[in-house]
Design a protein around this motif. Structure first.
Motif, short mmCIF file in Angstrom:
data_model
loop_
_atom_site.label_atom_id
_atom_site.label_comp_id
_atom_site.label_asym_id
_atom_site.label_seq_id
_atom_site.Cartn_x
_atom_site.Cartn_y
_atom_site.Cartn_z
N PHE A 179 0.84 -1.21 0.00
CA PHE A 179 0.00 0.00 0.00
C PHE A 179 0.87 1.26 0.00
CE2 PHE A 179 -3.70 -2.24 2.51
CZ PHE A 179 -3.93 -3.06 1.41
N ASN A 180 0.60 2.16 -0.95
CA ASN A 180 1.29 3.46 -0.96
C ASN A 180 0.54 4.43 -0.06
OD1 ASN A 180 2.94 2.37 -2.87
ND2 ASN A 180 2.20 3.62 -4.58
N GLU A 238 8.23 7.91 7.86
CA GLU A 238 9.50 8.19 8.55
C GLU A 238 9.94 7.00 9.38
OE1 GLU A 238 8.67 11.75 10.70
OE2 GLU A 238 8.22 12.84 8.84
N LEU A 239 9.00 6.10 9.68
CA LEU A 239 9.34 4.93 10.50
C LEU A 239 9.81 3.76 9.63
CD1 LEU A 239 6.44 4.69 13.10
CD2 LEU A 239 8.42 6.14 13.09
N ILE A 289 6.69 -1.16 7.92
CA ILE A 289 6.57 0.21 7.38
C ILE A 289 7.72 0.43 6.41
CG2 ILE A 289 6.50 2.66 7.97
CD1 ILE A 289 5.37 1.65 10.74
N THR A 290 7.37 0.93 5.22
CA THR A 290 8.38 1.11 4.17
C THR A 290 8.49 2.60 3.82
OG1 THR A 290 6.75 0.97 2.40
CG2 THR A 290 7.70 -1.12 3.16
N HIS A 291 9.41 2.91 2.92
CA HIS A 291 9.56 4.33 2.57
C HIS A 291 8.41 4.81 1.69
CE1 HIS A 291 11.65 2.30 -0.73
NE2 HIS A 291 11.27 3.32 -1.46
N TYR A 293 -5.44 5.41 8.07
CA TYR A 293 -4.52 5.89 7.02
C TYR A 293 -5.24 5.88 5.68
CZ TYR A 293 -0.93 5.42 10.49
OH TYR A 293 -0.20 5.57 11.63
N THR A 294 -4.86 6.81 4.84
CA THR A 294 -5.45 6.85 3.49
C THR A 294 -4.42 6.32 2.49
OG1 THR A 294 -6.83 8.70 4.11
CG2 THR A 294 -6.48 8.37 1.74
N VAL A 295 -4.83 5.27 1.79
CA VAL A 295 -3.96 4.66 0.79
C VAL A 295 -4.22 5.32 -0.56
CG1 VAL A 295 -3.34 2.48 -0.37
CG2 VAL A 295 -3.98 2.47 2.06
N HIS A 296 -3.14 5.71 -1.23
CA HIS A 296 -3.24 6.30 -2.57
C HIS A 296 -2.37 5.47 -3.48
CE1 HIS A 296 -5.25 10.20 -1.92
NE2 HIS A 296 -4.77 10.07 -0.70
N GLY A 297 -2.88 4.40 -3.98
CA GLY A 297 -2.10 3.62 -4.94
C GLY A 297 -1.48 2.38 -4.34
N LYS A 298 -1.05 1.51 -5.26
CA LYS A 298 -0.45 0.26 -4.83
C LYS A 298 1.00 0.21 -5.28
CE LYS A 298 -1.90 -2.38 -8.85
NZ LYS A 298 -0.57 -2.38 -9.45
N GLY A 299 1.78 -0.51 -4.50
CA GLY A 299 3.15 -0.78 -4.92
C GLY A 299 3.17 -2.15 -5.53
#
Ligand SMILES: Cc1cc2nc3c(=O)[nH]c(=O)nc-3n(C[C@H](O)[C@H](O)[C@H](O)COP(=O)(O)OP(=O)(O)OC[C@H]3O[C@@H](n4cnc5c(N)ncnc54)[C@H](O)[C@@H]3O)c2cc1C
Length: 408
Positions: A191-192, A200-201, A226-228, A333-339
Motif C-alpha cells: 500500500f502506498n 519516517e518509520l 513500514i516502508t519508505h 490511514y489513506t492509501v493512494h495507490g499500490k506498490g
C-alpha cells in the motif's frame, strides 16, 4: 490420443508429467510462447520456490484462497499439500517446512524444480516446443490450434495452462469459445501512503497487527512492515488479496484502519493501559512501550496523540488515555495507490469457475478442453498456496484426461 498443453509453466509441466506417467501412450506436447520454460517457477519465492505450505495455520480454506476455495476443497481430495510433498521428494527434491509453515526445496534453490521437471519431461518423451504462442483455437471434431498466427496443428484434447493474464483481452479467444471471463486484476501488492509521517518509520515492524478496509468486513492479521512508500508485510499482502477486486474498483484509493496490537476491544486496552499507570506512575510515557511495540512506533503514536514524551504516566488525563487507546487500536490511514510485491504476485480473475467441471477441470462448454493453474479464477495469499493450486488443478486434469471413463 494427442494433447496440446498450452503454457510451459508450473501447471503445464506438472500436468504433462503426471499425464504421461498415468497414460504413457498419450502423445503430449507442451507449447510455450517464450524461449524459456518455467521462468516464473525459477524466480518464485525469491529464487527459492515456496512450492507449498503445511496448511497447519489454515482453519478455513477461504483464509488462504479468497477465490477458488470451493473448487480446491474438492480437488484437494485427489491431490493436496501432503501429496505435493511426497511427489517432490519421490522425484528427488528433498523439502523443508519452515517455522512459518512455508515449504521450500531443502536446497533453497528453485532451479532444482526447473531441472527436475525438464529432466522428467525428457525421460517421459514429452515434446516441448518453445517460441510457440497460441494465437487462436477453434473447436470441431478435433481442436485446431494456431501458433504465432501462422502454424496450424490439430489435437484431440487441449489443456490451457497459460497462467494469469493481466488483461481480459488476452483471454478473448477463450471467451469466443463460450467461457465467462472474470476481469483480471492484480493481487498481492503493498500500500502506498504518500505524504504521511508514518513513512519516517521505514523499517519498523509491528509484529502482531490487524488491518481492516474501512467500511467493509475485510481484515487481516500478522506482521506489518513500514516502508519508505507506505506499508507492506504479510498482513498488508493478505489484505490486498482479500480485497483485490474491491480495491481495484476503488482505483487504489481507500482508507485502512490499523490496530498496531491486533486488539480492537477498547475496554480491554483501557484495562491494560490502567495497569501500566498503576505499575509505572512516575515513569515517563516514552519509556514504557505498551504491548511491546517498538519504541519508534510508540513515539510516533505519542506524537500523533500530541502527548509530550516526558509526561509521566500518572499525569495522563482521561482524554490522553483515550487518544492512546484509539490510536493503538484504530489508527486511520489513506492509501493512494499500490506498490508491487516482486517476490510473489498473482492475478485475481481469469476463466470463471462457473465454466469448469470441478472433478475434472474440463470446460463445461467444450469437451476435451481443460484448464489448470492461474488462468482460472483461483488465487491465494502468499505462502506457497498459489503453486499448490497449480499442482492440484494440473494433477486433477491429468487424472481426468487419462481416465475419461471414470470421470465423465
Ligand atoms: C515473482 C513471483 C514469485 C512467485 N513466488 C511464488 C512462490 O514462492 N510460491 C507460490 O505459491 N507462488 C508464487 N508465485 C505465484 C506462482 O508463480 C504462480 O501462481 C504460478 O506460477 C502459476 O502457474 P501457471 O502454470 O498457472 O502459470 P505460469 O507459471 O505463469 O506459466 C504460464 C506459462 O504459459 C506461457 N504462456 C502464456 N500465454 C501463452 C500462449 N498464448 N501460448 C503459449 N504459452 C503461453 C507463459 O509464458 C508461461 O511460461 C510467484 C509469482 C511471481 C510473479
Amino acid at each position: 490420443m494427442t494433447i496440446a498443453i498450452i503454457g510451459g509453466g508450473a501447471a503445464g509441466f506438472f500436468l504433462a508429467i503426471n499425464l504421461k506417467r498415468l497414460a504413457p501412450n498419450i502423445d503430449v506436447t507442451i507449447f510455450e510462447k517464450s524461449a524459456k520454460v518455467l521462468t516464473k517457477v525459477a524466480i518464485s519465492g525469491g529464487g527459492r520456490c515456496n512450492l507449498t505450505n503445511s496448511f497447519a495455520e489454515i482453519k478455513k480454506l477461504n483464509q488462504a484462497y479468497p477465490r477458488g476455495d470451493k473448487l480446491l476443497k474438492r480437488a484437494f481430495r485427489l491431490f493436496d499439500h501432503r501429496d505435493t510433498y511426497k511427489w517432490f521428494e519421490d522425484a528427488g527434491v528433498p523439502l523443508v517446512t519452515q517455522d512459518d509453515q512455508c515449504v521450500f526445496p531443502y536446497s533453497q534453490d528453485s532451479n532444482q524444480i526447473v531441472v527436475t521437471f525438464i529432466k522428467l519431461a525428457r525421460e517421459l518423451g514429452i515434446s516441448v516446443k518453445t517460441l510457440h504462442r497460441l494465437t487462436s483455437i477453434t473447436s470441431g471434431e478435433r481442436y485446431t490450434l494456431t501458433f504465432n498466427a501462422d502454424t496450424r496443428c490439430t489435437f484431440d484434447a487441449v489443456a490451457i495452462t497459460t497462467g494469469g493474464s493481466p488483461k481480459a483481452e488476452g483471454l478473448s479467444y477463450l471467451e469466443a469459445l463460450g467461457h465467462k471471463i472474470i476481469l483480471p486484476v492484480p493481487s498481492l501488492f503493498t500500500f502506498n501512503i504518500p505524504s504521511d509521517s508514518i513513512r519516517e518509520l521505514m523499517g519498523v515492524v509491528a509484529e502482531n497487527a490487524m488491518v481492516s478496509l474501512e467500511g467493509t468486513n475485510l481484515k487481516a492479521s500478522g506482521a506489518l512492515l513500514i516502508t519508505h512508500w507506505g506499508m507492506s508485510g504479510p498482513v498488508i499482502l493478505k489484505l490486498s488479496s482479500y480485497g483485490a477486486r474491491l480495491i481495484n474498483e476503488k482505483q487504489y484509493r481507500f482508507n485502512i484502519l490499523v490496530s498496531w496490537i491486533n486488539e480492537v476491544n477498547c475496554d480491554k486496552i483501557a484495562e491494560y493501559i490502567n495497569s501500566i499507570v498503576r505499575e509505572n506512575p512516575q515513569k515517563k510515557v516514552a519509556n514504557v512501550c505498551p504491548y511491546n511495540i517498538t519504541s519508534r512506533l510508540w513515539l510516533h503514536i505519542l506524537k500523533k496523540a500530541e502527548i509530550p514524551t516526558d509526561r509521566k504516566w500518572v499525569d495522563l488525563g482521561k482524554r490522553a488515555i483515550n487518544k492512546i487507546i484509539n490510536l493503538l487500536s484504530n489508527d486511520q490511514y489513506t492509501v493512494h495507490g499500490k506498490g508491487s510485491f516482486k517476490d510473489e504476485f498473482v492475478t485475481c480473475g481469469g476463466v470463471s469457475l462457473e465454466c469448469i467441471e470441478f472433478n475434472t477441470m474440463e470446460s463445461k462448454n467444450c469437451p476435451n478442453l481443460y484448464f489448470a493453474g492461474e488462468i482460472l479464477d483461483i488465487d491465494a495469499i502468499t505462502g506457497g498456496f498459489n503453486l499448490q493450486a497449480a499442482w492440484t488443478t494440473a494433477y486433477v486434469a491429468a487424472v481426468a484426461i487419462s481416465q475419461p471413463l471414470i470421470n465423465k
